[in-house]
Design an enzyme around this catalytic site. Structure first.
Site, PDB file in Angstrom:
ATOM      1  N   ASP A 127      -5.391   2.166  10.714  1.00  0.00           N
ATOM      2  CA  ASP A 127      -6.807   1.877  10.954  1.00  0.00           C
ATOM      3  C   ASP A 127      -6.957   1.482  12.421  1.00  0.00           C
ATOM      4  O   ASP A 127      -7.061   2.334  13.297  1.00  0.00           O
ATOM      5  CB  ASP A 127      -7.226   0.780   9.967  1.00  0.00           C
ATOM      6  CG  ASP A 127      -8.701   0.465  10.009  1.00  0.00           C
ATOM      7  OD1 ASP A 127      -9.463   1.265  10.561  1.00  0.00           O
ATOM      8  OD2 ASP A 127      -9.102  -0.594   9.494  1.00  0.00           O
ATOM      9  N   PHE A 180     -14.202   3.341   4.035  1.00  0.00           N
ATOM     10  CA  PHE A 180     -13.239   2.521   3.305  1.00  0.00           C
ATOM     11  C   PHE A 180     -12.771   3.257   2.060  1.00  0.00           C
ATOM     12  O   PHE A 180     -13.560   3.565   1.184  1.00  0.00           O
ATOM     13  CB  PHE A 180     -13.822   1.160   2.944  1.00  0.00           C
ATOM     14  CG  PHE A 180     -12.743   0.197   2.560  1.00  0.00           C
ATOM     15  CD1 PHE A 180     -12.034  -0.485   3.541  1.00  0.00           C
ATOM     16  CD2 PHE A 180     -12.398   0.010   1.225  1.00  0.00           C
ATOM     17  CE1 PHE A 180     -11.003  -1.351   3.193  1.00  0.00           C
ATOM     18  CE2 PHE A 180     -11.361  -0.854   0.875  1.00  0.00           C
ATOM     19  CZ  PHE A 180     -10.668  -1.531   1.867  1.00  0.00           C
ATOM     20  N   VAL A 181     -11.496   3.533   1.987  1.00  0.00           N
ATOM     21  CA  VAL A 181     -10.954   4.310   0.868  1.00  0.00           C
ATOM     22  C   VAL A 181      -9.992   3.477   0.021  1.00  0.00           C
ATOM     23  O   VAL A 181      -9.387   2.521   0.514  1.00  0.00           O
ATOM     24  CB  VAL A 181     -10.230   5.586   1.366  1.00  0.00           C
ATOM     25  CG1 VAL A 181     -11.217   6.561   1.983  1.00  0.00           C
ATOM     26  CG2 VAL A 181      -9.122   5.242   2.359  1.00  0.00           C
ATOM     27  N   ASP A 223      -5.996  -0.525  -1.622  1.00  0.00           N
ATOM     28  CA  ASP A 223      -6.761  -1.435  -2.472  1.00  0.00           C
ATOM     29  C   ASP A 223      -8.062  -1.890  -1.842  1.00  0.00           C
ATOM     30  O   ASP A 223      -8.273  -1.795  -0.631  1.00  0.00           O
ATOM     31  CB  ASP A 223      -5.928  -2.695  -2.749  1.00  0.00           C
ATOM     32  CG  ASP A 223      -5.824  -3.595  -1.505  1.00  0.00           C
ATOM     33  OD1 ASP A 223      -5.330  -3.100  -0.469  1.00  0.00           O
ATOM     34  OD2 ASP A 223      -6.266  -4.757  -1.561  1.00  0.00           O
ATOM     35  N   GLY A 248       0.769  -1.242   0.000  1.00  0.00           N
ATOM     36  CA  GLY A 248       0.000   0.000   0.000  1.00  0.00           C
ATOM     37  C   GLY A 248       0.799   1.292   0.000  1.00  0.00           C
ATOM     38  O   GLY A 248       0.353   2.300  -0.532  1.00  0.00           O
ATOM     39  N   ARG A 291      -5.382   0.261  -6.668  1.00  0.00           N
ATOM     40  CA  ARG A 291      -4.146   0.835  -6.142  1.00  0.00           C
ATOM     41  C   ARG A 291      -3.577   1.910  -7.073  1.00  0.00           C
ATOM     42  O   ARG A 291      -2.837   2.786  -6.641  1.00  0.00           O
ATOM     43  CB  ARG A 291      -3.069  -0.252  -5.967  1.00  0.00           C
ATOM     44  CG  ARG A 291      -3.365  -1.277  -4.874  1.00  0.00           C
ATOM     45  CD  ARG A 291      -2.110  -2.114  -4.622  1.00  0.00           C
ATOM     46  NE  ARG A 291      -2.365  -3.348  -3.888  1.00  0.00           N
ATOM     47  CZ  ARG A 291      -2.416  -3.453  -2.561  1.00  0.00           C
ATOM     48  NH1 ARG A 291      -2.258  -2.394  -1.804  1.00  0.00           N
ATOM     49  NH2 ARG A 291      -2.627  -4.634  -1.998  1.00  0.00           N
ATOM     50  N   GLU A 325       3.921   4.503   6.091  1.00  0.00           N
ATOM     51  CA  GLU A 325       2.680   3.723   6.005  1.00  0.00           C
ATOM     52  C   GLU A 325       1.652   4.434   5.135  1.00  0.00           C
ATOM     53  O   GLU A 325       1.652   5.661   5.049  1.00  0.00           O
ATOM     54  CB  GLU A 325       2.086   3.559   7.417  1.00  0.00           C
ATOM     55  CG  GLU A 325       2.253   2.180   8.007  1.00  0.00           C
ATOM     56  CD  GLU A 325       1.439   1.094   7.320  1.00  0.00           C
ATOM     57  OE1 GLU A 325       1.099   1.227   6.124  1.00  0.00           O
ATOM     58  OE2 GLU A 325       1.126   0.100   7.982  1.00  0.00           O
ATOM     59  N   ASP A 326       0.761   3.672   4.564  1.00  0.00           N
ATOM     60  CA  ASP A 326      -0.324   4.272   3.786  1.00  0.00           C
ATOM     61  C   ASP A 326      -1.453   4.746   4.705  1.00  0.00           C
ATOM     62  O   ASP A 326      -1.932   5.868   4.587  1.00  0.00           O
ATOM     63  CB  ASP A 326      -0.865   3.291   2.731  1.00  0.00           C
ATOM     64  CG  ASP A 326      -1.126   1.884   3.287  1.00  0.00           C
ATOM     65  OD1 ASP A 326      -0.889   1.642   4.500  1.00  0.00           O
ATOM     66  OD2 ASP A 326      -1.568   1.022   2.511  1.00  0.00           O
TER      67      ASP A 326
HETATM   68  P1  IMP Z   1      -4.855  -2.376  11.026  1.00  0.00           P
HETATM   69  O1  IMP Z   1      -4.299  -1.015  11.456  1.00  0.00           O
HETATM   70  O2  IMP Z   1      -4.111  -3.540  11.627  1.00  0.00           O
HETATM   71  O3  IMP Z   1      -6.323  -2.451  11.258  1.00  0.00           O
HETATM   72  O4  IMP Z   1      -4.654  -2.561   9.461  1.00  0.00           O
HETATM   73  C1  IMP Z   1      -4.130  -1.555   8.675  1.00  0.00           C
HETATM   74  C2  IMP Z   1      -4.074  -2.023   7.233  1.00  0.00           C
HETATM   75  O5  IMP Z   1      -5.390  -2.323   6.765  1.00  0.00           O
HETATM   76  C3  IMP Z   1      -3.557  -0.923   6.327  1.00  0.00           C
HETATM   77  O6  IMP Z   1      -2.157  -0.963   6.191  1.00  0.00           O
HETATM   78  C4  IMP Z   1      -4.277  -1.205   5.027  1.00  0.00           C
HETATM   79  O7  IMP Z   1      -3.564  -2.151   4.275  1.00  0.00           O
HETATM   80  C5  IMP Z   1      -5.593  -1.816   5.469  1.00  0.00           C
HETATM   81  N1  IMP Z   1      -6.682  -0.803   5.488  1.00  0.00           N
HETATM   82  C6  IMP Z   1      -7.269  -0.232   6.570  1.00  0.00           C
HETATM   83  N2  IMP Z   1      -8.216   0.652   6.218  1.00  0.00           N
HETATM   84  C7  IMP Z   1      -8.242   0.653   4.858  1.00  0.00           C
HETATM   85  C8  IMP Z   1      -9.011   1.381   3.878  1.00  0.00           C
HETATM   86  O8  IMP Z   1      -9.872   2.236   4.167  1.00  0.00           O
HETATM   87  N3  IMP Z   1      -8.742   1.096   2.588  1.00  0.00           N
HETATM   88  C9  IMP Z   1      -7.793   0.181   2.195  1.00  0.00           C
HETATM   89  N4  IMP Z   1      -7.047  -0.507   3.072  1.00  0.00           N
HETATM   90  C10 IMP Z   1      -7.264  -0.273   4.395  1.00  0.00           C
HETATM   91 MG    MG Z   2      -0.680  -1.082   4.511  1.00  0.00          MG
END
Ligand code: IMP
Ligand code: MG
Length: 193
Positions: free
Chosen positions: A102, A151-152, A158, A43, A164, A98-99
């Site tokens: 969440d 969700f973006v 992706d 990402g 992407r 990081e992208d």
């Molecule tokens: P978490 O912080 O462990 O919940 O997961 C983070 C990862 O989930 C990110 O690095 C993304 O790859 C993916 N992710 C979380 N939110 C989104 C979104 O809105 N769109 C696309 N990928 C997301």
């Molecule tokens: Mg990621």
């Protein structure tokens, strides 16, 4: 605009302006330091590519690929490394690129793992910061945009490995995933981040 996108949240121009702003801050902060930009696959690739080219310092770039374990709805926060760093980092200042953050679970685990390898310093730069309750707190030194809990996709992000390549960040139309068993709030947990 792509037909599957309901709304453009952040335009290409806004992204580029923010990248320039973050790059200027990073350039000031890491002057004369041995900097390694550490991108997370897949990402963060467009972001780190643009960011690195806007930082006029001697620096290195490396990538880690991680996937979260967990069932379809919950990230367990335990991360499996699919591609590791190429060498030791004990003489380097690490800036994780990081992208999106969440729940914070994946990044929290990653940071823990990197810290145990004793880098000179360790900080995080994320393009997007979702405004939601974090499961794990992650300290971020640089944040591009705070975004609503939607969700973006695009600019590296992706849905089911698609979108992407969109040059902007957009909100996906619900009709795209309504019939899909892999809902956007769940699908990324078992995939390569
Ligand atoms: P978490 O912080 O462990 O919940 O997961 C983070 C990862 O989930 C990110 O690095 C993304 O790859 C993916 N992710 C979380 N939110 C989104 C979104 O809105 N769109 C696309 N990928 C997301
Ligand atoms: Mg990621």
């Amino acid at each position: 605009m792509h037909e599957d996108i309901a709304e453009i949240l952040i335009s290409e121009e806004q992204l580029q302006a923010k990248v320039a702003e973050l790059a200027a801050q990073i350039t000031r902060d890491y002057q004369g330091k041995n900097l390694l930009l550490l991108g997370t696959l897949k990402g963060a690739v467009p972001f780190i590519a643009d960011l690195a080219r806007a930082i006029p310092l001697l620096l290195e770039i490396d990538y880690m690929a991680v996937a979260s374990y967990g069932d379809s709805t919950q990230s367990s926060g335990v991360v499996r490394i699919l591609k590791d760093l190429e060498g030791p980092i004990d003489r380097k200042h690490i800036l994780v690129i990081e992208d999106i953050i969440d729940s914070g679970l994946t990044l929290h685990y990653l940071i823990d793992m990197i810290r145990r390898r004793n880098p000179l310093s360790l900080r995080v730069c994320t393009l997007l910061d979702k405004q939601r309750e974090r499961v794990k707190l992650v300290e971020t030194a640089y944040v591009g945009f705070s975004i609503p809990d939607r969700f973006v996709v695009g600019y590296g992000l992706d849905y089911a490995q698609r979108y992407r390549n969109l040059p902007y960040i957009g909100i996906l139309k619900p009709s795209v995933y309504e019939q899909d068993t892999a809902k956007p709030e769940t699908q990324h947990k078992s995939q390569l981040e």
